[in-house]
Enzyme design. Structure first.
Site, PDB file in Angstrom:
ATOM      1  N   CYS A 269      61.540 -70.296  18.585  1.00 23.09           N
ATOM      2  CA  CYS A 269      61.615 -68.929  18.079  1.00 23.09           C
ATOM      3  C   CYS A 269      60.345 -68.165  18.443  1.00 23.09           C
ATOM      4  CB  CYS A 269      61.809 -68.945  16.561  1.00 23.09           C
ATOM      5  SG  CYS A 269      62.012 -67.301  15.824  1.00 23.09           S
TER       6      CYS A 269
ATOM      7  N   ASP B 188      58.792 -66.245  16.593  1.00 28.97           N
ATOM      8  CA  ASP B 188      57.997 -66.042  15.379  1.00 28.97           C
ATOM      9  C   ASP B 188      56.538 -66.424  15.628  1.00 28.97           C
ATOM     10  OD1 ASP B 188      56.788 -66.655  12.696  1.00 28.97           O
ATOM     11  OD2 ASP B 188      58.789 -66.131  11.992  1.00 28.97           O
TER      12      ASP B 188
ATOM     13  N   ARG C 158      54.339 -67.419  13.746  1.00 28.05           N
ATOM     14  CA  ARG C 158      53.834 -68.524  12.925  1.00 28.05           C
ATOM     15  C   ARG C 158      54.216 -69.892  13.471  1.00 28.05           C
ATOM     16  NH1 ARG C 158      56.802 -66.431   7.664  1.00 28.05           N
ATOM     17  NH2 ARG C 158      58.379 -66.170   9.315  1.00 28.05           N
TER      18      ARG C 158
ATOM     19  N   HIS D 140      63.072 -72.905  12.877  1.00 27.47           N
ATOM     20  CA  HIS D 140      62.194 -73.039  11.712  1.00 27.47           C
ATOM     21  C   HIS D 140      62.895 -72.480  10.480  1.00 27.47           C
ATOM     22  CE1 HIS D 140      60.946 -68.730  11.445  1.00 27.47           C
ATOM     23  NE2 HIS D 140      61.196 -68.752  12.742  1.00 27.47           N
TER      24      HIS D 140
ATOM     25  N   CYS E  96      63.831 -68.434   8.996  1.00 29.28           N
ATOM     26  CA  CYS E  96      63.832 -67.617  10.206  1.00 29.28           C
ATOM     27  C   CYS E  96      64.421 -66.239   9.898  1.00 29.28           C
ATOM     28  CB  CYS E  96      64.654 -68.299  11.297  1.00 29.28           C
ATOM     29  SG  CYS E  96      64.775 -67.366  12.836  1.00 29.28           S
TER      30      CYS E  96
END
Length: 215
Positions: free
Chosen positions: A42, A44, A46, A98, A101
């Site tokens: 992803c 993302d 993080r 994750h 999400c």
């Protein structure tokens, strides 16, 4: 601001730290890349692939998009897979989602967002496919996390359905496709039990091997 001096300062500190540990680090890194892993994850911020699995630069080839989706019409993702498999010769493809999400959460909701709705349609398809299971869960948080897992498992299959991966298997290349998920709250990876090593492990309709038995 046209310039971001702090990021350049951070970069210099990082580069100096690497060369203080290993003076030949960048010289050796520049020669070639021979990663054994392709990470499809992803976008993302993080979820940094290298840091999560403790590998240095050069250790993992990475493709990231919203909600770690792999679809047959995404030439960007397919090009990454092809380069990783045919040129770099990776031995493992890891699809890693994750929990929590945002893309998956948006696909579970019914509110329109905009252009991204067209991308999230792929996850909505997974949602519809598993609607009964998701409906039995106690709350939205549990449904989001379960859909995150189901999405990873679906994308693992999609990787395996590509002509690229199946051609590698026909050529005798050792290649395993894995499905993992990452916990933002504890920093730990979890293996979802998806580990596909050949077309015989796929549904018959998706096997592209002309010599494969269909019964």
């Amino acid at each position: 601001m046209r310039e971001l001096p702090q990021l350049f300062d951070n970069n210099r500190e990082w580069a100096n730290r690497q060369t203080s540990i290993s003076p030949e680090f960048f010289h050796e890194l520049a020669k070639q890349q021979r990663p054994e892993y392709l990470w499809i994850g992803c976008a993302d911020s993080r979820v940094p692939a290298n840091e999560i699995i403790g590998l240095k630069p050069g250790g993992v080839f990475v493709h990231r998009n919203i909600a770690n989706v792999v679809v047959h019409s995404d030439l960007n993702c397919l090009s990454v897979i092809e380069y990783a498999v045919r040129v770099l010769g990776v031995k493992h493809i890891i699809v890693c989602g994750h929990y929590g999400c945002g893309g998956v959460g948006a696909a579970l909701a019914d509110q329109p967002i905009g252009l991204i709705d067209n991308w999230l349609r792929h996850i909505r398809d997974v949602r519809q496919k598993h609607a009964d299971e998701l409906a039995r869960l106690p709350d939205d948080a549990a449904r989001v996390d379960r859909l995150c897992e189901l999405n990873v498992l679906e994308q693992v299959k999609n990787v395996c359905h590509t002509s690229i991966v199946q051609q590698a298997w026909r050529d005798g290349q050792s290649l395993c496709v894995h499905g993992w998920i990452y916990g933002l709250s504890d920093g730990l990876l979890r293996d979802l039990g998806a580990c596909i090593t050949g077309p015989s492990e796929l549904d018959v309709a998706y096997r592209l091997d002309p010599n494969q038995q269909t019964a």
